[in-house]
Design an enzyme around this catalytic site. Structure first.
Site, short mmCIF file in Angstrom:
data_model
loop_
_atom_site.label_atom_id
_atom_site.label_comp_id
_atom_site.label_asym_id
_atom_site.label_seq_id
_atom_site.Cartn_x
_atom_site.Cartn_y
_atom_site.Cartn_z
N ASP A 19 0.76 -1.29 0.05
CA ASP A 19 -0.27 -0.03 -0.04
C ASP A 19 0.80 1.27 0.02
OD1 ASP A 19 0.97 -0.40 2.85
OD2 ASP A 19 -1.04 -1.00 3.22
N ASP A 24 -7.77 -3.04 14.09
CA ASP A 24 -9.14 -3.40 13.58
C ASP A 24 -9.33 -4.64 12.88
OD1 ASP A 24 -8.07 -2.49 11.40
OD2 ASP A 24 -9.36 -0.70 11.21
N HIS A 62 -7.43 -5.30 9.99
CA HIS A 62 -7.07 -4.94 8.84
C HIS A 62 -5.68 -5.42 8.41
CE1 HIS A 62 -5.04 -0.71 9.64
NE2 HIS A 62 -4.33 -1.82 9.32
N GLU A 82 -9.78 -2.18 5.12
CA GLU A 82 -10.20 -1.89 6.56
C GLU A 82 -11.69 -2.91 6.75
OE1 GLU A 82 -8.75 -0.25 8.52
OE2 GLU A 82 -8.42 1.73 8.27
P1 PGA Z 1 1.78 -1.63 12.66
O1 PGA Z 1 0.32 -1.79 11.60
O2 PGA Z 1 2.68 -2.72 12.13
O3 PGA Z 1 2.15 -0.34 12.55
O4 PGA Z 1 1.30 -1.96 14.01
C1 PGA Z 1 0.05 -2.99 11.19
C2 PGA Z 1 -1.04 -2.79 10.22
O5 PGA Z 1 -1.66 -1.65 10.28
O6 PGA Z 1 -1.31 -3.68 9.17
#
Ligand code: PGA
Length: 260
Positions: A67, A136, A138, A143
């Site tokens: 992404d 959450d 994702h 999302e």
């Molecule tokens: P993080 O995010 O590695 O910064 O905890 C993980 C994600 O959002 O996939």
């Protein structure tokens, strides 16, 4: 899904690095799906050290990142292109032209997303996809409520993800609202998937992913349908699993050849 519980974040990163090393030893021209965020930082440090020590070879590898933020140029310090440059690409021997991320400045986003998908197909698909998991549930920036067969597209971030990522930008209002992300369906086509999670803040999402129902409300839960998915987590991220003891027992008793 193979659930591997390690004592701490450092052990998670080392185990993940071992899997990357094995992938590239078996298939030097592997196509790697890469991720950003806090989760892969320890792994990327390990891969840099292994490169220094001549223990891993990325010279024939290709990569596609999950992404990128819409509106940030590749030179913007908070862009994921800049993140990858700083934390991985300048420390390993992957040819820069073999590394791809979505373009946050693409004038025609829909067309750019279709081309990104086509570029992945053109090199034969992703061999090993690395993922973190959002609090959450994702994966990538898919999302909750993302179609479980979605493809690379523009997504609007949830307020929770914006709050989670504000630490990188200094404040919530600086976090872009939109991203381009590989879809859940894109991720599911990778030949193998490696999910990492560390810390108690991920425990709820990890339990929902592994032991909850498969549903768009927890996009990571679709990985229950993937034939070759390994999840490596530390004790804190394993804290809400109902069957933690069972996963440890399985890991201890599996024949070595069958392990991730
Ligand atoms: P993080 O995010 O590695 O910064 O905890 C993980 C994600 O959002 O996939």
């Amino acid at each position: 899904m193979e659930v591997i519980i390690k004592p701490d974040a450092d052990a998670v990163s080392k185990e993940a690095a071992r899997l990357f090393q094995r992938q590239l030893a078996r298939q030097p021209a592997s196509v790697l799906g890469l991720a950003t965020g806090s989760t892969p930082l320890g792994l990327y440090r390990e891969l840099a050290a292994m490169t220094q020590a001549g223990q891993i070879d990325f010279s024939r590898a290709r990569s596609f990142n999950l992404d990128e933020y819409v509106g940030l140029s590749p030179d913007h310090p908070m862009s994921y292109r800049a993140f990858m440059r700083e934390h991985l690409f300048t420390h390993i021997d992957i040819p820069p032209e073999n590394t791809r991320l979505p373009d946050g400045l693409a004038p025609d986003v829909a067309r750019h997303c279709a081309e990104y998908e086509e570029a992945i197909r053109a090199v034969g698909g992703i061999d090993l996809q690395l993922l973190g998991i959002g609090t959450d549930g994702h994966i990538g920036f898919n999302e909750p409520s993302s179609s479980l067969s979605s493809r690379t597209r523009l997504k609007t971030l949830t307020p929770r993800t914006i709050a989670d990522n504000a630490r990188f930008f200094g404040s919530e209002d600086k976090v872009p609202r939109h991203v381009i992300t590989m879809g859940v369906g894109t991720i599911m086509e990778a030949r193998s998937v490696l999910v990492l999670a560390m810390g108690a803040s991920k425990a709820h999402a990890v339990a929902a992913m592994v032991e909850g129902p498969i549903m768009a409300d927890v996009p990571a839960s679709i990985l229950q349908m993937h034939r070759f998915c390994a999840l490596i987590i530390d004790e804190a991220a394993a804290g809400q699993l109902k069957r933690g003891d069972y996963y440890r027992w399985v890991f201890d008793h599996k024949p070595a050849w069958q392990r991730a």
